[in-house]
Scaffold this motif. Structure first.
Motif, PDB file in Angstrom:
ATOM      1  N   UNK A 111     -10.014   6.392  -8.961  1.00 38.35           N
ATOM      2  CA  UNK A 111      -8.704   5.816  -9.262  1.00 38.35           C
ATOM      3  C   UNK A 111      -7.644   6.905  -9.095  1.00 38.35           C
ATOM      4  N   UNK A 112      -7.371   7.295  -7.835  1.00 40.09           N
ATOM      5  CA  UNK A 112      -6.412   8.379  -7.600  1.00 40.09           C
ATOM      6  C   UNK A 112      -5.012   8.054  -8.088  1.00 40.09           C
ATOM      7  N   UNK A 113      -4.639   6.757  -8.117  1.00 39.01           N
ATOM      8  CA  UNK A 113      -3.295   6.386  -8.584  1.00 39.01           C
ATOM      9  C   UNK A 113      -3.118   6.763 -10.054  1.00 39.01           C
ATOM     10  N   UNK A 114      -4.121   6.438 -10.879  1.00 38.28           N
ATOM     11  CA  UNK A 114      -4.054   6.805 -12.298  1.00 38.28           C
ATOM     12  C   UNK A 114      -4.098   8.319 -12.471  1.00 38.28           C
ATOM     13  N   UNK A 115      -4.896   8.990 -11.630  1.00 39.30           N
ATOM     14  CA  UNK A 115      -4.977  10.460 -11.701  1.00 39.30           C
ATOM     15  C   UNK A 115      -3.605  11.078 -11.459  1.00 39.30           C
ATOM     16  N   UNK A 116      -2.900  10.596 -10.437  1.00 41.94           N
ATOM     17  CA  UNK A 116      -1.593  11.159 -10.115  1.00 41.94           C
ATOM     18  C   UNK A 116      -0.535  10.752 -11.142  1.00 41.94           C
ATOM     19  N   UNK A 120     -17.529   6.116 -14.321  1.00 43.26           N
ATOM     20  CA  UNK A 120     -17.352   4.860 -15.065  1.00 43.26           C
ATOM     21  C   UNK A 120     -15.868   4.618 -15.330  1.00 43.26           C
ATOM     22  N   UNK A 121     -15.219   3.844 -14.449  1.00 42.76           N
ATOM     23  CA  UNK A 121     -13.765   3.663 -14.542  1.00 42.76           C
ATOM     24  C   UNK A 121     -13.350   2.901 -15.793  1.00 42.76           C
ATOM     25  N   UNK A 122     -14.079   1.835 -16.151  1.00 40.35           N
ATOM     26  CA  UNK A 122     -13.717   1.079 -17.353  1.00 40.35           C
ATOM     27  C   UNK A 122     -13.740   1.975 -18.576  1.00 40.35           C
ATOM     28  N   UNK A 123     -14.745   2.813 -18.650  1.00 41.23           N
ATOM     29  CA  UNK A 123     -14.868   3.756 -19.754  1.00 41.23           C
ATOM     30  C   UNK A 123     -13.751   4.796 -19.703  1.00 41.23           C
ATOM     31  N   UNK A 124     -13.388   5.201 -18.492  1.00 40.74           N
ATOM     32  CA  UNK A 124     -12.303   6.175 -18.316  1.00 40.74           C
ATOM     33  C   UNK A 124     -10.974   5.593 -18.794  1.00 40.74           C
ATOM     34  N   UNK A 125     -10.723   4.332 -18.448  1.00 42.35           N
ATOM     35  CA  UNK A 125      -9.488   3.686 -18.892  1.00 42.35           C
ATOM     36  C   UNK A 125      -9.458   3.535 -20.407  1.00 42.35           C
ATOM     37  N   UNK A 126     -10.616   3.202 -20.976  1.00 41.71           N
ATOM     38  CA  UNK A 126     -10.703   3.095 -22.432  1.00 41.71           C
ATOM     39  C   UNK A 126     -10.421   4.450 -23.087  1.00 41.71           C
ATOM     40  N   UNK A 127     -10.974   5.522 -22.501  1.00 39.01           N
ATOM     41  CA  UNK A 127     -10.767   6.877 -23.024  1.00 39.01           C
ATOM     42  C   UNK A 127      -9.287   7.234 -23.031  1.00 39.01           C
ATOM     43  N   UNK A 147      -5.380  17.886 -17.606  1.00 40.07           N
ATOM     44  CA  UNK A 147      -6.153  18.253 -16.413  1.00 40.07           C
ATOM     45  C   UNK A 147      -7.489  17.524 -16.386  1.00 40.07           C
ATOM     46  N   UNK A 148      -8.135  17.422 -17.564  1.00 41.27           N
ATOM     47  CA  UNK A 148      -9.418  16.717 -17.656  1.00 41.27           C
ATOM     48  C   UNK A 148      -9.253  15.239 -17.295  1.00 41.27           C
ATOM     49  N   UNK A 149      -8.142  14.638 -17.707  1.00 43.54           N
ATOM     50  CA  UNK A 149      -7.890  13.226 -17.395  1.00 43.54           C
ATOM     51  C   UNK A 149      -7.632  13.018 -15.897  1.00 43.54           C
ATOM     52  N   UNK A 150      -6.884  13.942 -15.290  1.00 45.84           N
ATOM     53  CA  UNK A 150      -6.641  13.864 -13.839  1.00 45.84           C
ATOM     54  C   UNK A 150      -7.978  13.905 -13.100  1.00 45.84           C
ATOM     55  N   UNK A 151      -8.815  14.857 -13.488  1.00 51.29           N
ATOM     56  CA  UNK A 151     -10.120  15.005 -12.850  1.00 51.29           C
ATOM     57  C   UNK A 151     -11.001  13.783 -13.113  1.00 51.29           C
ATOM     58  N   UNK A 152     -10.929  13.240 -14.341  1.00 51.09           N
ATOM     59  CA  UNK A 152     -11.718  12.062 -14.711  1.00 51.09           C
ATOM     60  C   UNK A 152     -11.371  10.868 -13.817  1.00 51.09           C
ATOM     61  N   UNK A 153     -10.088  10.564 -13.722  1.00 47.21           N
ATOM     62  CA  UNK A 153      -9.684   9.416 -12.908  1.00 47.21           C
ATOM     63  C   UNK A 153     -10.006   9.640 -11.423  1.00 47.21           C
ATOM     64  N   UNK A 154      -9.858  10.887 -10.968  1.00 46.85           N
ATOM     65  CA  UNK A 154     -10.176  11.187  -9.564  1.00 46.85           C
ATOM     66  C   UNK A 154     -11.650  10.929  -9.288  1.00 46.85           C
ATOM     67  N   UNK A 155     -12.518  11.378 -10.183  1.00 45.74           N
ATOM     68  CA  UNK A 155     -13.957  11.196 -10.006  1.00 45.74           C
ATOM     69  C   UNK A 155     -14.370   9.731 -10.144  1.00 45.74           C
ATOM     70  N   UNK A 156     -13.558   8.949 -10.844  1.00 40.13           N
ATOM     71  CA  UNK A 156     -13.863   7.529 -11.025  1.00 40.13           C
ATOM     72  C   UNK A 156     -13.262   6.664  -9.917  1.00 40.13           C
TER      73      UNK A 156
END
Length: 514
Positions: free
Chosen positions: A192-197, A157-164, A181-190
């Motif tokens: 959004x690799x750009x936000x993860x990096x 859930x990317x919208x939820x990830x961005x809100x988090x 690390x949890x945020x990197x993994x969260x964005x990757x799974x959603x």
């Protein structure tokens, strides 16, 4: 102290009971409990809380509940100790009941329950509980947000990830290495690799887990070159690799067909880094070779492994046989699989599909009869999509006529436009002995197609459509998504159980290699 003095007091007992808890030594714990009763120390809340914790950690729930029931003054710590104990023993229902009965809860209570729900893969419930926590005016901390980020990642859930992420920044929660690390993994799974990096680059300190998350993000995106660059950079910075990071980098090689690089990294594990490859690393190599069509090499590797191949290894080989229609090696793998006590439905389904592709319907019937006799049920394909903050789930073959007339009309429109564009359904993906008309109907009801159609209805023009699927995407759905992305001028992101597919203007990021 008991033999020589001085006489132990409540402070002594706290330490002794804590030691029993850490050791899981219920016998010594009972001795301490006896001393507490003989010396009338049970009136101290801290002593009772320590004994509840000790008995729970020793697996003596009845003793812990007995102490709790007899307490005249149950503190939040008392409730938390009991809840944590239930969760530790896998009894989430009892923990949930206790949590709801608490007269007063603190941040530890909420974190414990949210963490338990994530641990039980109840991700939607974990997010909902976090929202209730916010409504009660309790702010989350690093522990809370690690669990919430994990839930967002699994849901895709990317919208939820961005809100988090925004919540963490707004409330100035310290983003330490674990949360980063949890945020990197969260964005990757959603997807959004750009936000993860971006999060990864902002981290002040990075351990091997952080590097693994970043390499995994590139692997899921299908950016094998960047994954290898990150791995090399990690080594140059003196971070010692572990077994997990090798899984991530070998997976990245597998997703883009880097056979030579994969062999080099696999060989360097023992010779350069002193890490003996585990069965999971052999599985990665079998997957890499199998996806590249090198079934002979993959088969040879399985036969020369220093450990006994498990059902995952044989299943990986079977998946490659399914792709390249190699019934001979598939039959050999099936023979070995029959000797293993596996309950993994996917392996039997794979074997059934291979026989179906070769139109060996008698063998298909045997496999399906075996599944029925074992009481194993095929996991249905399901896809979820987040629209306006709500996650909607669709099941393959689901009824789109009741309460979803708009979805039926949307599917008809899409199929009409696809036919005009020259799309011909790949009926080889329907592995049932039915006529072509029935095959075409079944194919049109694959869960990701339902989710994509729902996304076109429920989102505005230009808004990306993000779908999470529990199984591997079939080739017809892949062609479907490519054409829809071009005909409707939409970016479509699909996360299947193996990787991400970023569809844009009729092309996919995987370059049709998955």
């Amino acid at each position: 102290m008991l033999r020589q003095g001085p006489r132990p007091d409540k402070v002594t007992l706290l330490s002794a009971i804590s030691a029993c808890a850490q050791l899981g030594d219920s016998l010594s714990g009972k001795c301490c409990h006896g001393y507490v009763i003989r010396n009338r120390l049970e009136g101290w809340d801290a002593i009772c809380n320590a004994m509840i914790d000790m008995y729970m950690k020793c697996g003596k729930q009845e003793m812990a509940c007995g102490i709790f029931d007899n307490m005249s003054n149950r503190t939040v710590v008392s409730w938390n100790s009991l809840i944590a104990g239930f969760i530790r023993s896998g009894d989430v229902n009892s923990a949930w009941q206790m949590f709801n009965e608490m007269p007063k809860s603190d941040l530890v209570s909420w974190n414990t329950m949210i963490g338990a729900l994530v641990q039980e893969s109840m991700f939607v419930e974990a997010i909902e509980l976090f929202r209730v926590m916010q409504a009660d005016g309790i702010k989350g901390d690093r522990v809370t947000m690690v669990e919430v980020a994990s839930a967002c990642g699994y849901l895709g859930a990317l919208d939820l990830a961005k809100w988090t992420h925004a919540y963490i920044e707004k409330n100035k929660i310290d983003c330490d290495m674990r949360l980063g690390t949890a945020l990197v993994d969260m964005f990757a799974r959603c997807g959004d690799p750009q936000s993860a990096m971006k999060v990864f680059s902002s981290m002040a300190r990075r351990d091997v887990s952080a590097w693994t998350a970043a390499i995994g993000a590139m692997a899921m995106e299908g950016n094998g070159e960047r994954a290898l660059e990150l791995f090399d950079e990690m080594i140059r910075q003196g971070v010692k690799p572990d077994e997990v990071v090798f899984v991530a980098v070998l997976t990245a090689c597998s997703h883009v067909g880097f056979v030579k690089q994969g062999w080099n990294i696999f060989g360097s594990m023992k010779s350069v880094h002193g890490i003996s490859p585990h069965i999971i690393h052999y599985g990665c190599m079998v997957d890499l070779l199998g996806r590249a069509g090198l079934l002979g090499e993959a088969f040879d590797l399985v036969k020369t492994m220093p450990m006994e191949p498990n059902d995952v290894i044989w299943g990986t080989l079977l998946a490659a046989c399914r792709t390249y229609k190699n019934v001979e090696i598939a039959s050999y793998a099936a023979e070995w699989l029959s000797k293993l006590p596996t309950q993994r439905t996917g392996i039997h389904v794979l074997l059934s599909n291979i026989y179906a592709s070769a139109e060996k319907w008698a063998d298909v019937a045997k496999v399906r009869l075996h599944l029925k006799e074992k009481g194993i049920h095929k996991v249905p394909g399901s896809s979820s999509i987040e629209v306006n903050g709500i996650i909607h789930e669709f099941i393959s073959g689901g009824d789109t006529n009741t309460e979803k007339s708009q979805l039926t009309l949307m599917l008809q429109e899409i199929n009409c436009r696809l036919r005009e564009a020259g799309h011909v359904p790949d009926l080889d993906n329907v592995l049932l002995d039915v006529d072509e008309k029935e095959k075409e109907y079944l194919l049109s009801r694959h869960s990701e197609k339902l989710a994509i159609a729902f996304g076109l209805i429920g989102t505005g023009q230009g808004v990306p459509i993000r779908v999470v699927k529990n199984l591997r995407m079939c080739s017809d759905c892949h062609s479907f998504a490519k054409l829809v992305s071009r005909l409707y001028n939409r970016e479509i992101i699909v996360r299947d159980n193996n990787r991400f597919h970023f569809f844009n203007q009729g092309l996919c990021s995987c370059s049709d290699y998955w």
